[in-house]
Design a protein around this motif. Sequence first.
Motif, PDB file in Angstrom:
ATOM      1  N   LEU A   1       0.832  -1.205   0.000  1.00  0.00           N
ATOM      2  CA  LEU A   1       0.000   0.000   0.000  1.00  0.00           C
ATOM      3  C   LEU A   1       0.867   1.256   0.000  1.00  0.00           C
ATOM      4  O   LEU A   1       1.858   1.330   0.733  1.00  0.00           O
ATOM      5  CB  LEU A   1      -0.905   0.019   1.240  1.00  0.00           C
ATOM      6  CG  LEU A   1      -2.111  -0.920   1.264  1.00  0.00           C
ATOM      7  CD1 LEU A   1      -2.890  -0.727   2.570  1.00  0.00           C
ATOM      8  CD2 LEU A   1      -3.024  -0.689   0.070  1.00  0.00           C
TER       9      LEU A   1
ATOM     10  N   GLU B   1      -2.427   5.493   1.555  1.00  0.00           N
ATOM     11  CA  GLU B   1      -3.450   4.451   1.669  1.00  0.00           C
ATOM     12  C   GLU B   1      -3.285   3.654   2.957  1.00  0.00           C
ATOM     13  O   GLU B   1      -4.266   3.252   3.587  1.00  0.00           O
ATOM     14  CB  GLU B   1      -3.390   3.514   0.453  1.00  0.00           C
ATOM     15  CG  GLU B   1      -3.900   4.102  -0.844  1.00  0.00           C
ATOM     16  CD  GLU B   1      -5.407   4.292  -0.835  1.00  0.00           C
ATOM     17  OE1 GLU B   1      -6.113   3.513  -0.175  1.00  0.00           O
ATOM     18  OE2 GLU B   1      -5.885   5.234  -1.504  1.00  0.00           O
ATOM     19  N   TYR B   2      -2.016   3.425   3.364  1.00  0.00           N
ATOM     20  CA  TYR B   2      -1.808   2.693   4.611  1.00  0.00           C
ATOM     21  C   TYR B   2      -2.253   3.529   5.809  1.00  0.00           C
ATOM     22  O   TYR B   2      -2.700   2.979   6.824  1.00  0.00           O
ATOM     23  CB  TYR B   2      -0.349   2.269   4.788  1.00  0.00           C
ATOM     24  CG  TYR B   2      -0.182   1.315   5.954  1.00  0.00           C
ATOM     25  CD1 TYR B   2      -0.623   0.001   5.850  1.00  0.00           C
ATOM     26  CD2 TYR B   2       0.353   1.737   7.161  1.00  0.00           C
ATOM     27  CE1 TYR B   2      -0.517  -0.876   6.908  1.00  0.00           C
ATOM     28  CE2 TYR B   2       0.466   0.868   8.230  1.00  0.00           C
ATOM     29  CZ  TYR B   2       0.032  -0.436   8.102  1.00  0.00           C
ATOM     30  OH  TYR B   2       0.119  -1.291   9.159  1.00  0.00           O
TER      31      TYR B   2
END
Length: 429
Positions: A49, A53-54
């Motif tokens: 990711l 996004e993480y």
Amino acid sequence: MKSIAHRLSNIPNKDKALSWFKLISITGGAQLIGQLIGLVSGIIIIRLLPTKEYGFYTLANTMLGTMTILADGGIASGVMAHAGKVWKDKVKSGIVLATGLDMRRKFAIGSLIVSIPFLIYLLIHQDAGWLTTLLIVASLIPAFYAALSDSLLEIVPKLHQTILPLQKNQLVVGAARLVLSTLTLFVFPWAFVAIIASGLPRIYGNLKLRKIGYNFADRHQQPDPLIQKEILKMVKRILPGAIYFCLSGQITIWLISIFGNTTSVAQLGALGRLGMLLSLFSVLTSTLIIPRFARLPEKRIILLKYFVRIMLMLIFFLLLVIVVVYAFPNQILWILGKGYAGLEMELLLSIIGSCLSVLGGVAFSLYTSRGWVIHPVLLIIGNLVSIIIGMFLFDISSLKGVLLFNLFTSVFAIVLNSGFLYWKILKSL
């Protein structure tokens, strides 16, 4: 199939130590494999990711934990306390379990009403678009649905110490999550895909868990109003503290989400992922120790002996973990990838904080397993004081400051929970 507890009861006392060693080795080995699978899954998610996004994934997972705590509110502790008294009776165990599951479903509605708007706010605050936000919220449903009954269905098998079927189920779920995460994130490196890949295997595992749990409880029983009333007494005392711990237990994530940026959220989440192996100690304790502690007679000497042994054992092993992390920080950070290099001090602080959380959590589980509940006013006021002081002492907009803040509040939680447990034991016969 005879339970482990039944087999152990037929072994002479002189052989009990060896039997315990074998039991812990088998149970611990299976749990270690499960934790390693979970760690590998987590590392794959971190590496595949993008950092932003993480960060979203970390927020969503944190909120899932909050939703689960609110949906429980102390119900699991009440079920454990009641089931511990009737664990040999399949019908009565079924009544207790049915009552707990019915209550958990009702509490889930309130949990969703409270948690979802807050998650939406945090995601939008961290610059997630509305489409991304809605996809992430929807992706939480499978995991949350499974979580509603997971912890309750495990109680009766744990009381019978029939551990191996539970472990096999956990390993299957972990392996499925690893495979799904690897296959999907290579093509679709988005937070909501990672959440779905984690949630779908839990649905399958939940179905298998029902078969395991109902081997020891009559699935055809209905909720009992009297038992519900007794469990609600515990819930009324535990729920305020549970609501508070939804905030304080993940306060580092909430603070860095509000005052920091997505990169800091991702870094905090990634470091916390490395602390996942420490949950091995919590799982072993909840599987092998807590049910036995719940079944002990109300004898001060016996309870105190078990309490001291459990805490000293945990402290010894957790200190070993801290020493290893202190000695090899660069090698450990390499696992996370280049995006998380240079966080040696933050890694050490994160691991120490995770160790303290394990100790505080075990003390909490020990006294709630016996139906003891600390007064919520004392719990909340005491912790709020530590939080307010910590916010003034540390820079909560930075990663290092938030981790130091976490250490400060965790020490207070250990003192409070252990002190209350010790006091309740002294009041025993």
